[in-house]
Design an enzyme around this catalytic site. Structure first.
Site, PDB file in Angstrom:
ATOM      1  N   HIS A 122       0.866  -1.179   0.000  1.00 51.98           N
ATOM      2  CA  HIS A 122       0.000   0.000   0.000  1.00 51.98           C
ATOM      3  C   HIS A 122       0.900   1.226   0.000  1.00 51.98           C
ATOM      4  CE1 HIS A 122      -3.610   2.401   0.801  1.00 51.98           C
ATOM      5  NE2 HIS A 122      -2.748   3.166   1.452  1.00 51.98           N
ATOM      6  N   CYS A 123       0.714   2.103  -0.997  1.00 53.17           N
ATOM      7  CA  CYS A 123       1.540   3.314  -1.106  1.00 53.17           C
ATOM      8  C   CYS A 123       0.792   4.474  -0.460  1.00 53.17           C
ATOM      9  CB  CYS A 123       1.840   3.599  -2.578  1.00 53.17           C
ATOM     10  SG  CYS A 123       2.597   5.212  -2.838  1.00 53.17           S
ATOM     11  N   PHE A 124       1.389   5.066   0.579  1.00 50.84           N
ATOM     12  CA  PHE A 124       0.720   6.164   1.288  1.00 50.84           C
ATOM     13  C   PHE A 124       0.727   7.457   0.472  1.00 50.84           C
ATOM     14  CE2 PHE A 124       1.555   3.241   4.749  1.00 50.84           C
ATOM     15  CZ  PHE A 124       0.335   3.271   5.394  1.00 50.84           C
TER      16      PHE A 124
END
Ligand SMILES: [Zn+2]
Length: 275
Positions: A122-124
């Protein structure tokens, strides 16, 4: 969980703020200062070439950023007819079954509230999951962000060397610049705008190196046919030639994808959808 949700909002806002500040500094400060040089009169002047290069890098970084969000991994619980799988997804959502226990290589992301196949991480900064569908755009986003930051670093150093009449020929000059500037700023010898540009130089160096490192590590995983999720969970990877692993992520229009931000329509995911 609240901290992660907050990070999911703050990180994209941080990225967009840095992008806006970089754009304003380049267009209204660095590039006009290059035109003041009397040698830059020809059509192919360094200032024009630099402006064109910066626009190319930032257009690719932002274009791929939008495409990463636009082509985020499909929710298996809604998009595909899984039969019993739909019940599994419902159990995951309810928290009664451990994620990844029934369908291998799938992952339930609590932040995106969806189950994705061949999940990577998951890329913030994009506030989205990264999977096989948007991996190429994510790699291009990291690559062009890194190049745009390093380009801004060089342009910023050129601007500071002219404004403060200093030279960066000695590599140590860059590292002693910050403590030296802080003392000058508090003694009133340095303007706030100059201090701001100096702070941005270190930020660009940090972001540029971090994105380059992340991009290289991600490429290594792709060549091995692995995802970050598989590495973290210690999953066994099917042995395949590296060319096939590359093609799976970069698709058929890989050369076009390197030069302009386009959707990855040649990879396995889209081939399956076309059938
Ligand atoms: Zn996610």
């Amino acid at each position: 969980m609240l901290v992660l949700r907050l990070l999911n909002v703050v990180a994209p806002a941080y990225f967009l703020c840095i992008s806006l500040v970089t754009f304003v500094l380049q267009i209204f400060l660095f590039i006009p200062s290059m035109f003041r040089d009397p040698s830059t009169t020809s059509l192919l002047s360094p200032a024009l070439l630099h402006g064109a290069l910066f626009l190319f890098l930032s257009a690719n970084a932002l274009g791929n950023y939008v495409l990463v969000i636009q082509s985020s991994p499909e929710d298996l619980g809604k998009g595909l007819n899984l039969g019993e799988g739909a019940e599994v997804v419902a159990d995951w959502l309810a928290g009664s079954r451990s994620p990844g226990s029934v369908l291998p290589s799938t992952h339930f992301c609590r932040l995106c509230a969806r189950v994705t196949q061949r999940h990577d991480h998951h890329c913030f900064f994009t506030g989205n999951c990264i999977g096989s569908r948007n991996m190429r755009n994510f790699i291009m986003f990291c690559l062009y962000t890194s190049l745009a930051c390093l380009d801004s670093l060089v342009a910023g150093m050129a601007y500071i060397s002219v404004v403060l009449s200093m030279s960066f020929a000695n590599p140590l000059a860059f590292f002693t610049l910050l403590p030296h500037s802080i003392s000058q700023f508090f003694s009133g010898a340095l303007l706030s705008s100059e201090m701001f540009v100096i702070l941005m130089l270190y930020l660009w160096l940090g972001i540029g190196l971090a994105c380059a490192g992340f991009c290289c590590h991600q490429m290594l995983l792709i060549l091995r046919g692995q995802t970050r999720y598989q590495v973290r969970k210690g999953m066994v990877v099917r042995a395949r030639p590296w060319r096939e692993n590359l093609q799976e992520v970069f698709g058929k229009r890989w050369l076009l994808g390197l030069l302009i931000p386009v959707l990855n329509v040649g990879n396995d995911y889209h081939r399956q959808k076309e059938k």
